[in-house]
Write an enzyme that holds these catalytic residues in place. Structure first.
Site, PDB file in Angstrom:
ATOM      1  N   ARG A  46      31.827  13.760  12.581  1.00 29.34           N
ATOM      2  CA  ARG A  46      32.032  12.822  13.775  1.00 29.34           C
ATOM      3  C   ARG A  46      31.186  11.695  13.920  1.00 29.34           C
ATOM      4  NH1 ARG A  46      32.482  17.195  18.258  1.00 29.34           N
ATOM      5  NH2 ARG A  46      30.780  17.743  17.236  1.00 29.34           N
ATOM      6  N   LYS A 147      35.718  32.452   8.369  1.00 31.26           N
ATOM      7  CA  LYS A 147      35.463  33.519   9.476  1.00 31.26           C
ATOM      8  C   LYS A 147      34.676  32.844  10.495  1.00 31.26           C
ATOM      9  CE  LYS A 147      31.875  35.944   9.904  1.00 31.26           C
ATOM     10  NZ  LYS A 147      30.783  35.344   9.796  1.00 31.26           N
ATOM     11  N   HIS A 177      33.131  35.434   2.132  1.00 29.36           N
ATOM     12  CA  HIS A 177      32.192  35.208   0.753  1.00 29.36           C
ATOM     13  C   HIS A 177      31.729  36.545   0.267  1.00 29.36           C
ATOM     14  CE1 HIS A 177      28.927  35.431   3.682  1.00 29.36           C
ATOM     15  NE2 HIS A 177      27.986  35.516   2.713  1.00 29.36           N
ATOM     16  N   LYS A 181      30.825  38.028  -4.074  1.00 30.18           N
ATOM     17  CA  LYS A 181      29.577  38.554  -4.553  1.00 30.18           C
ATOM     18  C   LYS A 181      29.785  39.368  -5.984  1.00 30.18           C
ATOM     19  CE  LYS A 181      27.427  38.678   0.126  1.00 30.18           C
ATOM     20  NZ  LYS A 181      26.000  37.698  -0.306  1.00 30.18           N
ATOM     21  N   GLU A 215      19.846  42.825   7.218  1.00 32.61           N
ATOM     22  CA  GLU A 215      19.299  41.451   7.117  1.00 32.61           C
ATOM     23  C   GLU A 215      17.928  41.438   7.941  1.00 32.61           C
ATOM     24  OE1 GLU A 215      22.242  37.972   7.315  1.00 32.61           O
ATOM     25  OE2 GLU A 215      23.094  39.323   8.774  1.00 32.61           O
ATOM     26  N   ASP A 234      31.208  39.631  13.863  1.00 35.21           N
ATOM     27  CA  ASP A 234      30.408  38.871  12.811  1.00 35.21           C
ATOM     28  C   ASP A 234      30.152  39.297  11.406  1.00 35.21           C
ATOM     29  OD1 ASP A 234      29.014  36.336  12.221  1.00 35.21           O
ATOM     30  OD2 ASP A 234      27.104  37.717  11.811  1.00 35.21           O
ATOM     31  N   HIS A 239      33.324  41.380   6.520  1.00 36.71           N
ATOM     32  CA  HIS A 239      32.520  41.840   5.289  1.00 36.71           C
ATOM     33  C   HIS A 239      32.453  43.259   4.849  1.00 36.71           C
ATOM     34  CE1 HIS A 239      31.407  37.642   5.471  1.00 36.71           C
ATOM     35  NE2 HIS A 239      30.395  37.815   6.064  1.00 36.71           N
ATOM     36  N   LYS A 337      20.713  42.412  12.397  1.00 39.68           N
ATOM     37  CA  LYS A 337      19.780  41.554  12.238  1.00 39.68           C
ATOM     38  C   LYS A 337      18.377  42.203  12.545  1.00 39.68           C
ATOM     39  CE  LYS A 337      22.800  38.092  12.035  1.00 39.68           C
ATOM     40  NZ  LYS A 337      23.104  37.469  10.763  1.00 39.68           N
TER      41      LYS A 337
HETATM   42  C1  BG6 Z   1      27.885  35.566   7.765  1.00 44.75           C
HETATM   43  C2  BG6 Z   1      27.438  36.026   8.991  1.00 44.75           C
HETATM   44  O1  BG6 Z   1      29.431  35.661   7.549  1.00 44.75           O
HETATM   45  O2  BG6 Z   1      27.190  36.385   6.625  1.00 44.75           O
HETATM   46  C3  BG6 Z   1      26.092  35.918   9.209  1.00 44.75           C
HETATM   47  O3  BG6 Z   1      28.113  35.125   9.744  1.00 44.75           O
HETATM   48  C4  BG6 Z   1      25.372  36.702   7.964  1.00 44.75           C
HETATM   49  O4  BG6 Z   1      25.390  36.317  10.459  1.00 44.75           O
HETATM   50  C5  BG6 Z   1      25.822  36.379   6.591  1.00 44.75           C
HETATM   51  O5  BG6 Z   1      23.809  36.446   8.160  1.00 44.75           O
HETATM   52  C6  BG6 Z   1      25.309  37.169   5.680  1.00 44.75           C
HETATM   53  O6  BG6 Z   1      25.578  36.588   4.505  1.00 44.75           O
HETATM   54  P1  BG6 Z   1      24.700  37.084   3.066  1.00 44.75           P
HETATM   55  O7  BG6 Z   1      25.442  36.429   2.004  1.00 44.75           O
HETATM   56  O8  BG6 Z   1      23.424  36.421   3.483  1.00 44.75           O
HETATM   57  O9  BG6 Z   1      24.579  38.438   2.945  1.00 44.75           O
END
Ligand code: BG6
Length: 486
Positions: A46, A147, A177, A181, A215, A234, A239, A337
């Site tokens: 923007r 997402k 994503h 992997k 994480e 999330d 995932h 987290k």
């Molecule tokens: C994302 C989430 O989709 O995946 C994040 O929104 C998360 O909260 C992340 O940290 C984790 O991805 P990766 O590849 O680091 O395991």
């Protein structure tokens, strides 16, 4: 092999995802020769800025991302060439600023055109409509969305409807994503490229499955998004459920994108519903308090946020796939987290031997297949072995390791590299089809509804621990334990 030159437009071109993931991924593909000169990569946002400013910002972001990747810090000539592909376009999704110029530039080339919407999902519909209004969508156009696709079934439907009015389903690439992997793709290779696993891959021989995505980071700068999402939406909705699908799906007849997605969809639809009647037994939600992570003291979630919140930063749950293959086999999922380690793994625990001839000698631990996604990608089979030596028969559970780094060498490509090139090639195999997203939300919605009905607050856990003690109880109640590498 090199792809014909294409146009890739990133909405949110100076955002976190673009700078940390997408542009580094594109750079690696360029450096390996897969993206050729003449390709155009346009960052859209923007604010008003020059191409030169944008290139500088990207250069700095690439330097930062490659620093973390020590095997790999040669920018050099490739970097200069890559930056030449980039330009910046100031665009206003609500108004007309920039569109005329942008549309003209786009129309100068007729080729594969990818619009990557790395923006908030409430802007997806508007972006799609504008692209259509400016006549920028033809048969070779693709759109990529990140997402979260909505926050529940209803909002996901609305987004999918809006995208569907402009793009055909085969033009829509819903990215998860995790599917890019290496270990996740290798799961399919292991299951269907070997005769060894498939006969055992069922309730008769598998005791249970665990999927952990841990994480150490907190919510970082993403609190405004995260506090509305929470770990269930999330991470689990996308995932973790996708991983579960790849473990549990029936063999597809081919690698055809729909053949695979049909099988994943069946798994999602076969999940035993969790609702107000059983959520308290099957789901644990947690939120981190002050503690220690990444080797230092860290603040609790509410302190980071600056107010109290009922958003969960941790979820553990027990799922079940109601099918002949999986009846009675629990799938324990957990993610959070501020856990003790950044570890993502799928652990398949086989049933014990039916009769031990080693009674009194050793206890037999069951075989475990551990597919590790992060930090180091590997596959490990835990087997009982004789401890070498003349001192009689002693057995020990030992890991048989296949470390990717050791076996295959070289740099591990990031998931986005593979996925972005698949979009350009037009291969949707590793992307989510609309009905998958819908089925996943249909399973998630009643869990959230149950939390609301129960007026249930997340249970506290100390940052740097494996979640609330209830998450341990969830699995131990069944006489099992969370896998920890010896
Ligand atoms: C994302 C989430 O989709 O995946 C994040 O929104 C998360 O909260 C992340 O940290 C984790 O991805 P990766 O590849 O680091 O395991």
């Amino acid at each position: 092999s090199p792809l014909p030159s294409f146009d890739l437009v990133i909405f949110g071109g100076s955002g976190d995802l673009a700078l940390r993931k997408l542009l580094p991924a594109l750079f690696h593909r360029y450096r390996d020769g897969q993206i050729v000169d003449g390709t155009r990569i346009v960052g859209v946002a923007r604010d008003d800025r020059s191409d030169a400013d944008y290139r500088e910002q990207v250069r700095a972001a690439l330097a930062a991302s490659m620093q973390q990747d020590d095997a790999d810090n040669s920018g050099g000539a490739a970097l200069a060439g890559f930056l030449q592909l980039l330009s910046y376009q100031h665009l206003d999704l609500a108004g007309d600023t920039g569109w005329e110029e942008f549309a003209q530039a786009m129309r100068r080339a007729r080729r594969v055109r990818v619009f990557y919407l790395a923006v908030a999902p409430d802007l997806f519909a508007q972006a799609a409509n504008r692209l259509a209004a400016w006549d920028l969508v033809d048969a070779d156009t693709r759109v990529v969305v990140e997402k979260p696709i909505g926050t529940d079934s209803a909002s996901a439907d609305a987004i999918n409807d809006a995208l569907g009015r402009v793009f055909a389903e085969r033009q829509i690439f819903r990215i998860d994503h995790y599917l890019g992997k290496e270990t996740v793709q290798n799961l399919t290779a292991l299951r269907f490229g070997n005769a060894l696993f498939e006969p055992l891959w069922r309730a008769q021989h598998i005791d249970h499955v665990q999927i952990t995505v841990g994480e150490t980071i907190g919510v970082e700068g993403r609190a405004p998004y995260y506090d509305r999402a929470g770990a269930l939406r999330d991470m689990v909705q996308n995932h973790l459920l996708q991983l579960l699908c790849l473990v549990a799906m029936e063999p597809p007849t081919s690698l055809d994108a729909d053949a695979i997605r049909d099988e994943k969809l069946k798994v999602l639809r076969a999940l035993r519903p969790i609702d107000a009647g059983n959520a308290a037994q099957l789901v644990v939600r947690g939120q981190y308090r002050d503690g220690a992570a990444e080797g230092r003291a860290v603040r609790g979630y509410a302190e980071e946020l600056g107010r109290s919140s009922r958003t969960e930063t941790f979820v553990a749950l027990k799922a079940e796939v109601r099918s002949w293959r999986w009846a009675g086999v629990p799938f324990y999922l957990r993610t959070g987290k501020r856990l003790p380690a950044r570890v993502s793994e799928i652990v398949v625990t086989f049933r014990p031997v039916p009769h031990s001839i080693f009674e009194g000698v050793s206890e037999l631990a069951p075989n475990r297949l551990v597919l590790r996604l992060q930090p180091d990608e590997s596959v490990t089979m835990w087997l009982m072995n004789k401890v070498p030596g003349p001192g009689g028969l002693r057995l020990r559970h030992v890991p048989m390791d296949l470390s990717f780094a050791e076996t295959f060498g070289g740099r591990q490509a990031d998931a986005y590299e593979r996925l972005l090139m698949d979009v350009v090639r037009g291969n949707p195999m590793l992307f989510m089809r609309r009905d998958e997203v819908e089925a996943a939300w249909k399973w998630i919605d009643p869990i959230r509804a149950a939390w609301e009905v129960g007026n249930d607050a997340p249970k506290p856990y100390t940052a740097g621990t494996w979640g609330p003690s209830a998450a341990v109880a969830l699995i131990e109640r069944d006489g099992r334990t969370w896998h920890e590498d010896a």
